[in-house]
Scaffold this motif. Structure first.
Motif, mmCIF file in Angstrom:
data_model
loop_
_atom_site.group_PDB
_atom_site.id
_atom_site.type_symbol
_atom_site.label_atom_id
_atom_site.label_comp_id
_atom_site.label_asym_id
_atom_site.label_seq_id
_atom_site.Cartn_x
_atom_site.Cartn_y
_atom_site.Cartn_z
ATOM 1 N N ALA A 53 0.777 -1.013 0.107
ATOM 2 C CA ALA A 53 -0.238 0.118 0.073
ATOM 3 C C ALA A 53 0.793 1.533 -0.131
ATOM 4 C CB ALA A 53 -0.668 -0.093 1.069
ATOM 5 N N TRP A 54 1.829 1.281 0.883
ATOM 6 C CA TRP A 54 2.853 2.344 0.919
ATOM 7 C C TRP A 54 3.700 2.443 0.240
ATOM 8 C CZ3 TRP A 54 -0.024 6.239 3.207
ATOM 9 C CH2 TRP A 54 -1.212 5.800 3.936
ATOM 10 N N GLY A 55 4.545 1.721 0.163
ATOM 11 C CA GLY A 55 5.885 1.578 -0.724
ATOM 12 C C GLY A 55 5.268 1.698 -2.139
ATOM 13 N N MET A 56 4.573 0.669 -2.517
ATOM 14 C CA MET A 56 4.286 0.719 -4.129
ATOM 15 C C MET A 56 3.308 1.568 -4.472
ATOM 16 S SD MET A 56 4.359 -3.546 -4.644
ATOM 17 C CE MET A 56 3.843 -3.490 -6.127
ATOM 18 N N ALA A 57 1.969 1.674 -3.770
ATOM 19 C CA ALA A 57 0.976 2.786 -4.585
ATOM 20 C C ALA A 57 1.211 4.128 -4.018
ATOM 21 C CB ALA A 57 -0.335 2.149 -3.809
ATOM 22 N N TRP A 58 1.437 4.466 -2.692
ATOM 23 C CA TRP A 58 1.470 5.861 -2.325
ATOM 24 C C TRP A 58 2.460 6.493 -2.871
ATOM 25 C CZ3 TRP A 58 -1.881 9.127 0.511
ATOM 26 C CH2 TRP A 58 -3.029 8.525 0.952
ATOM 27 N N THR A 59 3.521 5.774 -3.185
ATOM 28 C CA THR A 59 4.801 6.657 -3.530
ATOM 29 C C THR A 59 4.793 6.839 -5.284
ATOM 30 O OG1 THR A 59 6.076 4.367 -3.756
ATOM 31 C CG2 THR A 59 6.178 5.683 -1.665
ATOM 32 N N ARG A 60 3.863 6.223 -5.967
ATOM 33 C CA ARG A 60 3.698 6.241 -7.241
ATOM 34 C C ARG A 60 3.655 7.979 -7.616
ATOM 35 N NH1 ARG A 60 3.410 2.336 -10.589
ATOM 36 N NH2 ARG A 60 2.111 3.486 -12.063
ATOM 37 N N PRO A 61 4.355 8.304 -8.875
ATOM 38 C CA PRO A 61 4.056 9.625 -9.311
ATOM 39 C C PRO A 61 2.697 9.793 -9.960
ATOM 40 C CG PRO A 61 5.341 8.443 -10.966
ATOM 41 C CD PRO A 61 5.017 7.185 -9.715
ATOM 42 N N GLY A 62 1.806 8.953 -10.170
ATOM 43 C CA GLY A 62 0.586 9.601 -11.053
ATOM 44 C C GLY A 62 -0.477 10.335 -10.202
ATOM 45 N N LEU A 63 -0.693 10.350 -9.148
ATOM 46 C CA LEU A 63 -1.470 10.925 -8.280
ATOM 47 C C LEU A 63 -0.925 11.663 -7.019
ATOM 48 C CD1 LEU A 63 -4.449 8.241 -8.308
ATOM 49 C CD2 LEU A 63 -4.280 10.422 -9.528
ATOM 50 N N ASP A 64 -1.147 12.893 -6.667
ATOM 51 C CA ASP A 64 -0.507 13.279 -5.517
ATOM 52 C C ASP A 64 -1.447 12.811 -4.240
ATOM 53 O OD1 ASP A 64 -3.369 14.653 -5.183
ATOM 54 O OD2 ASP A 64 -2.406 16.400 -5.756
ATOM 55 N N ARG A 65 -0.933 12.961 -3.067
ATOM 56 C CA ARG A 65 -1.314 12.408 -1.681
ATOM 57 C C ARG A 65 -2.990 12.835 -1.548
ATOM 58 N NH1 ARG A 65 3.756 12.621 2.395
ATOM 59 N NH2 ARG A 65 4.912 11.147 1.022
ATOM 60 N N LYS A 66 -3.369 14.104 -1.592
ATOM 61 C CA LYS A 66 -4.619 14.408 -1.665
ATOM 62 C C LYS A 66 -5.652 13.722 -2.526
ATOM 63 C CE LYS A 66 -7.545 18.412 -1.795
ATOM 64 N NZ LYS A 66 -7.595 20.055 -2.207
ATOM 65 N N THR A 67 -5.244 13.421 -3.766
ATOM 66 C CA THR A 67 -6.120 12.824 -4.449
ATOM 67 C C THR A 67 -6.264 11.160 -3.967
ATOM 68 O OG1 THR A 67 -5.558 14.205 -6.466
ATOM 69 C CG2 THR A 67 -6.785 11.898 -6.857
ATOM 70 N N ARG A 68 -5.205 10.558 -3.581
ATOM 71 C CA ARG A 68 -4.935 9.357 -2.884
ATOM 72 C C ARG A 68 -6.057 9.242 -1.949
ATOM 73 N NH1 ARG A 68 -1.511 6.194 -5.917
ATOM 74 N NH2 ARG A 68 0.132 7.313 -7.078
ATOM 75 N N SER A 69 -5.957 10.262 -1.059
ATOM 76 C CA SER A 69 -6.707 10.251 0.196
ATOM 77 C C SER A 69 -8.170 10.396 -0.153
ATOM 78 C CB SER A 69 -6.533 11.513 1.119
ATOM 79 O OG SER A 69 -5.363 11.182 1.873
ATOM 80 N N ILE A 70 -8.686 11.105 -1.037
ATOM 81 C CA ILE A 70 -10.067 11.042 -1.682
ATOM 82 C C ILE A 70 -10.486 9.927 -2.241
ATOM 83 C CG2 ILE A 70 -11.450 12.026 -3.176
ATOM 84 C CD1 ILE A 70 -10.171 14.876 -2.760
ATOM 85 N N ILE A 71 -9.581 9.315 -3.049
ATOM 86 C CA ILE A 71 -9.860 7.961 -3.463
ATOM 87 C C ILE A 71 -10.318 6.860 -2.473
ATOM 88 C CG2 ILE A 71 -9.042 5.899 -4.704
ATOM 89 C CD1 ILE A 71 -7.829 7.895 -6.607
ATOM 90 N N ASN A 72 -9.381 6.842 -1.167
ATOM 91 C CA ASN A 72 -9.358 5.901 -0.363
ATOM 92 C C ASN A 72 -10.784 6.259 0.615
ATOM 93 O OD1 ASN A 72 -7.091 4.647 -0.729
ATOM 94 N ND2 ASN A 72 -5.877 5.465 1.007
ATOM 95 N N LEU A 73 -11.136 7.433 0.780
ATOM 96 C CA LEU A 73 -12.339 7.861 1.365
ATOM 97 C C LEU A 73 -13.492 7.321 0.712
ATOM 98 C CD1 LEU A 73 -11.524 11.527 2.839
ATOM 99 C CD2 LEU A 73 -11.317 9.389 3.928
ATOM 100 N N GLY A 74 -13.435 7.185 -0.321
ATOM 101 C CA GLY A 74 -14.808 6.834 -1.126
ATOM 102 C C GLY A 74 -14.715 5.224 -1.249
ATOM 103 N N MET A 75 -13.328 4.425 -1.397
ATOM 104 C CA MET A 75 -13.457 3.284 -1.217
ATOM 105 C C MET A 75 -13.884 2.614 0.260
ATOM 106 S SD MET A 75 -10.358 2.166 -3.688
ATOM 107 C CE MET A 75 -8.873 2.933 -2.933
ATOM 108 N N LEU A 76 -13.238 3.191 1.287
ATOM 109 C CA LEU A 76 -13.295 2.809 2.670
ATOM 110 C C LEU A 76 -14.766 2.823 3.252
ATOM 111 C CD1 LEU A 76 -10.009 3.806 4.069
ATOM 112 C CD2 LEU A 76 -10.671 1.418 3.710
ATOM 113 N N SER A 77 -15.579 4.120 2.563
ATOM 114 C CA SER A 77 -16.777 4.147 2.840
ATOM 115 C C SER A 77 -17.763 3.307 2.218
ATOM 116 C CB SER A 77 -17.408 5.628 2.475
ATOM 117 O OG SER A 77 -16.466 6.754 3.156
ATOM 118 N N ALA A 78 -17.433 2.936 0.937
ATOM 119 C CA ALA A 78 -18.283 2.071 0.091
ATOM 120 C C ALA A 78 -18.253 0.718 0.725
ATOM 121 C CB ALA A 78 -17.807 2.408 -1.258
#
Length: 139
Positions: A53-78
């Motif tokens: 999660a943190w080493g592979m996904a969160w460190t990728r350059p394609g999305l910033d941390r804010k965007t990754r957080s927004i995605i996580n909120l949607g997935m975890l809520s769902a």
């Protein structure tokens, strides 16, 4: 910051890379406590979450941390994963997601995943916001 327990699971470069981001986003106290509590049975889970999660996904350059957080909120809520949602709501605030943006994510969850999922997420978010406000007043 405490020293990482000397376990074979915690030695890879990917673990170290993920650990740095995990601490920045979730807070060193939370992460270090999780690592310290791990035993021979579940240390592999700490390795997995930190590397994948943190080493592979969160460190990728394609999305910033804010965007990754927004995605996580949607997935975890769902998925109705309250404990993880609580953790990632705090992380989202750390990553610059505003309360209004969180509200909009949760409305979207309600529209596409159902009112019960959104209701639970709104309840948890309200609790997290109250805790954050209390912490600010106490600081």
């Amino acid at each position: 910051m405490v020293d990482v327990p000397n376990r074979p699971e915690y030695q890879s470069e990917m673990f170290k890379k993920g650990l740095a981001v995990r601490r920045e986003v979730l807070g060193a106290d939370y992460v270090d406590g999780s690592l310290a509590r791990a035993d021979d049975f579940n240390a592999v889970f700490q390795q997995m979450t930190t590397e994948i999660a943190w080493g592979m996904a969160w460190t990728r350059p394609g999305l910033d941390r804010k965007t990754r957080s927004i995605i996580n909120l949607g997935m975890l809520s769902a998925l109705n994963r309250g404990a993880e949602l609580r953790l990632h709501l705090r992380a989202a605030l750390t990553n610059g997601v505003t309360r209004d943006e969180i509200k909009e994510v949760l409305v979207q969850v309600g529209a596409y995943c159902g009112i019960p999922a959104a209701l639970e997420a709104f309840k948890i978010a309200t609790e997290v916001f109250k805790e954050a406000d209390s912490a600010k007043k106490g600081a």
